[in-house]
Write an enzyme that holds these catalytic residues in place. Structure first.
Site, PDB file in Angstrom:
ATOM      1  CE  LYS A  73       9.392   2.251  -1.785  1.00  0.00           C
ATOM      2  NZ  LYS A  73       8.406   2.497  -0.726  1.00  0.00           N
ATOM      3  CB  THR A  76       4.960   3.966  -1.796  1.00  0.00           C
ATOM      4  OG1 THR A  76       6.107   3.909  -0.947  1.00  0.00           O
ATOM      5  CG2 THR A  76       5.404   3.767  -3.242  1.00  0.00           C
ATOM      6  CE  LYS A 121       1.059   1.692  -3.135  1.00  0.00           C
ATOM      7  NZ  LYS A 121       1.224   2.058  -1.717  1.00  0.00           N
TER       8      LYS A 121
END
Length: 289
Positions: free
Chosen positions: A168, A93, A243
């Site tokens: 995502k 990611t 994050k």
């Protein structure tokens, strides 16, 4: 197939093991000796250098912590080292710009590449029930399915390269917002005199239904079993949620999107992580209420 798997952390270790179970020959690399030892126990052939791990493979899967590492690994140790025509699948990611830059370099060098970030967490990685959101052209996606299917409950073609990362970041921003709202509602119910178990029974069957409440209840002893029942150990670390939220905020800025709840969720998780809670499951936000 012969598959190189680069990055054997909490997610990658289980993913590589499932590829072995499916009959693939897996050549694994990680900086951690313990991770390599576990991969060997799971049937992988292990290597201490990425160029050795990618030699002679049909596909390379990477599961790495951030965009800088992804770019460094591909430019220094994968592109030009893996066989011509190999398929690259980055399941990390990372930011959208790096995803597109690395893919462009790979394609220019004669490779096919998809971005394929995952949803599902450690349990799904170990159980082979991840959801993969895949960006890339149709031909590359069809080839990628053979690699991803043994690790997945769902493999979805999101669009062109980078579309997986967009999916995502949007998904995890929504998850963070849901989790904070779920925690607030559970805390309010209890403080206002309603048994939180009764609130769970009602809301989980009403319009308050969501994954954070029904399947990952963040209050201990209520609803579905989750890291809340283990002192918020394991699960999806708050530092990783932060994050992902920062990636979403960067993506929103680039796209000119307005995300006020996303921004507020980011501030909440920033304060939580900065207070020393980065290793706790993201549902531990409940403890602040």
């Amino acid at each position: 197939m012969k598959i190189a798997f680069i990055g054997l952390g909490n997610m990658g270790g289980g993913m590589a093991a499932n590829l072995v179970k499916a009959g693939h020959e897996v050549q694994a690399f990680d900086l951690s000796a313990d991770a390599l030892a576990k991969a060997a126990e799971n049937g992988c052939t292990t290597f201490t250098a990425v160029p050795d791990a990618v030699a002679g493979v049909d596909a390379v899967v990477t599961m790495l912590p951030n965009g800088g590492i992804v770019k460094a690994v591909y430019t220094a140790d994968v592109i030009g080292k893996a066989p011509a025509g190999a398929l690259f699948l980055d399941c990390s990611t990372i930011d959208l710009a790096t995803t597109r830059e690395v893919a462009a370099l790979a394609v220019a060098a004669g490779y096919e590449m998809v971005d394929a970030p995952v949803s599902g967490g450690i349990a799904a990685a170990n159980g082979g029930t991840l959801t993969f959101m895949v960006g890339g052209d149709e031909a590359a996606f069809e080839k990628a399915r053979a690699v991803l299917d043994p690790m997945a409950k769902a493999v979805i073609h999101a669009g062109e390269i980078g579309a997986g990362q967009v999916a995502k970041m949007c998904n995890n921003m929504l998850l963070a917002i849901h989790m904070i709202g779920t925690c607030e509602a559970l805390a309010l119910a209890e403080k206002a005199g309603l048994d939180p178990q009764k609130f769970y029974e009602i809301s989980s069957k009403s319009t308050g239904y969501c994954w954070s409440l029904n399947d990952y209840t963040p209050a201990p002893g209520i609803g579905a079993a989750s890291p809340a029942d283990n002192g918020y150990a394991g699960g999806f670390a708050s530092a990783l949620m932060l994050k992902d939220l920062r990636l979403a905020m960067g993506g929103a800025g680039t796209a000119g999107a307005t995300v006020p709840l996303g921004e507020h969720a980011t501030k909440i998780y920033e304060a939580f992580v900065e207070a020393g809670n980065g290793g706790k499951d993201f549902g531990a936000i409940f403890t602040t209420l």
